[in-house]
Design a protein around this motif. Structure first.
Motif, short mmCIF file in Angstrom:
data_model
loop_
_atom_site.label_atom_id
_atom_site.label_comp_id
_atom_site.label_asym_id
_atom_site.label_seq_id
_atom_site.Cartn_x
_atom_site.Cartn_y
_atom_site.Cartn_z
N GLY A 182 -47.03 29.46 -40.43
CA GLY A 182 -46.68 28.15 -39.90
C GLY A 182 -45.66 28.28 -38.79
N TRP A 183 -45.13 27.14 -38.36
CA TRP A 183 -44.16 27.14 -37.26
C TRP A 183 -43.15 26.02 -37.43
CZ3 TRP A 183 -44.53 22.33 -35.24
CH2 TRP A 183 -45.78 21.69 -35.25
N TYR A 184 -42.01 26.24 -36.78
CA TYR A 184 -40.98 25.22 -36.64
C TYR A 184 -40.77 24.99 -35.15
CZ TYR A 184 -39.70 26.54 -41.45
OH TYR A 184 -39.72 26.81 -42.80
N ALA A 185 -40.75 23.74 -34.73
CA ALA A 185 -40.53 23.42 -33.32
C ALA A 185 -39.05 23.16 -33.09
CB ALA A 185 -41.35 22.21 -32.91
N TRP A 186 -38.54 23.73 -32.00
CA TRP A 186 -37.13 23.61 -31.66
C TRP A 186 -36.93 22.71 -30.46
CZ3 TRP A 186 -32.38 25.13 -33.41
CH2 TRP A 186 -31.31 25.06 -32.51
N SER A 187 -36.14 21.69 -30.63
CA SER A 187 -35.67 20.86 -29.53
C SER A 187 -34.19 20.61 -29.79
CB SER A 187 -36.42 19.53 -29.46
OG SER A 187 -35.76 18.61 -28.61
N PRO A 188 -33.28 21.08 -28.93
CA PRO A 188 -31.85 20.95 -29.22
C PRO A 188 -31.40 19.50 -29.38
CG PRO A 188 -32.22 21.66 -26.96
CD PRO A 188 -33.53 21.77 -27.67
N HIS A 189 -32.10 18.57 -28.70
CA HIS A 189 -31.74 17.14 -28.79
C HIS A 189 -32.72 16.36 -29.67
CE1 HIS A 189 -28.77 17.94 -25.75
NE2 HIS A 189 -29.69 18.38 -24.93
#
Length: 295
Positions: A270-277
């Protein structure tokens, strides 16, 4: 009687197939700051959009325990969203003094205890590494692994899986500077979370143009370290844009699609999506359109 038995057999078979498919489902998650979790209106909107897009996991920072945090974690449970607590061990990387100090480990473990009490299904340790400027040494990874083992021993009795974030460079073997060695860490973790952001690979201009190849190569390189027999789960961190270059919305959508496809093609868990905001509109758009195409 025979017909009834046949119907029952078919029912059990269908339940078995459903359970098998469900257990093989890939994790789809997004990262949240503590601030976002405690912003109830924003959180409810995120939950609504995430569920519509098929997101099943929120990885949430825990830095300072609060009543609002506890209350809003309960909202995740009510909406059948898995809560993974992200604990930052050594912001910006650790020094020898911090990494060798059990008092530092214990201080961070207090956050882990709060997260578990509030319903965390797994614990994710991030920034569990030396500073990048650290002199290379084979001892660095051993020292980091000692900390991971300490946490694993604490969590095993509570039946809480342990995840550890690693830099993309560790996909290609031990990083003696920051002290990350995936093969070594595999002895003590339930999941590895490689941060395979194309923006972090040199030369930047090259990897900006080939997000699929960058992510796919990194993940398959990890698998090769174990001859294709992974002893733990692998959840890849992907990014929604490349901070080195200005991107149009169409380019961002293609960038996201390429990384997700790479994770799937590499047969990661699977995956985790990264968005700092924590802005996931483009990700939701991609996932919702993929669902429509599959229907």
């Amino acid at each position: 009687m025979i017909k009834q038995f046949t119907r029952m057999a078919l029912l059990f078979l269908s339940l078995f197939i459903f359970a098998s498919v469900a257990s093989a489902a890939k994790v789809k998650g997004i990262y949240l700051t503590q601030y976002s979790l405690e912003n109830t209106a924003f959180l409810n909107q995120l939950i609504k959009n995430a569920k519509a897009a098929g997101i099943d996991t929120f990885v949430v920072d825990l830095e300072i325990p609060s009543k609002r945090y506890r209350e809003n974690v309960a909202l995740l449970k009510e909406n059948n969203i898995r809560y993974v607590a992200r604990i930052v061990m050594f912001p910006d990387g650790g020094t020898h003094a911090a990494i060798s100090n059990p008092d530092v480990w214990q201080k961070k473990y207090k956050l882990v205890k709060h997260a578990i009490d509030w319903g965390a299904k797994e614990i994710q340790l991030d920034y569990i590494r030396y500073k990048s400027s650290q002199k290379p040494s084979a001892e660095n990874a051993k020292n980091i692994h000692n900390i991971i083992q300490w946490y694993k021993n604490k969590l095993s009795g509570q039946n809480i899986p342990l995840q550890v974030d690693v830099f993309g460079v560790a996909s290609y073997g031990e990083s003696k500077h920051i002290g990350q060695n995936i093969k070594m860490f595999s002895q003590s973790v339930d999941a590895i979370c490689p941060m395979v952001y194309p923006s972090h690979y040199w030369p930047f201009q090259k990897h900006y143009k080939i997000p699929y190849e960058t992510v796919y190569d990194s993940l398959t390189r990890i698998q090769k370290q174990f001859d294709g027999k992974m002893p733990m789960k692998m959840y890849a961190y992907i990014e929604l844009s490349n901070y080195h270059y200005r991107m149009s919305r169409a380019q961002k959508l293609a960038y996201i699609k390429a990384q997700i496809k790479a994770v799937n093609d590499a047969n990661a868990d699977g995956w985790y999506a990264w968005s700092p905001h924590n802005r996931y509109e483009n990700l939701f758009y991609v996932l919702q359109n993929q669902k429509k195409s599959a229907e």
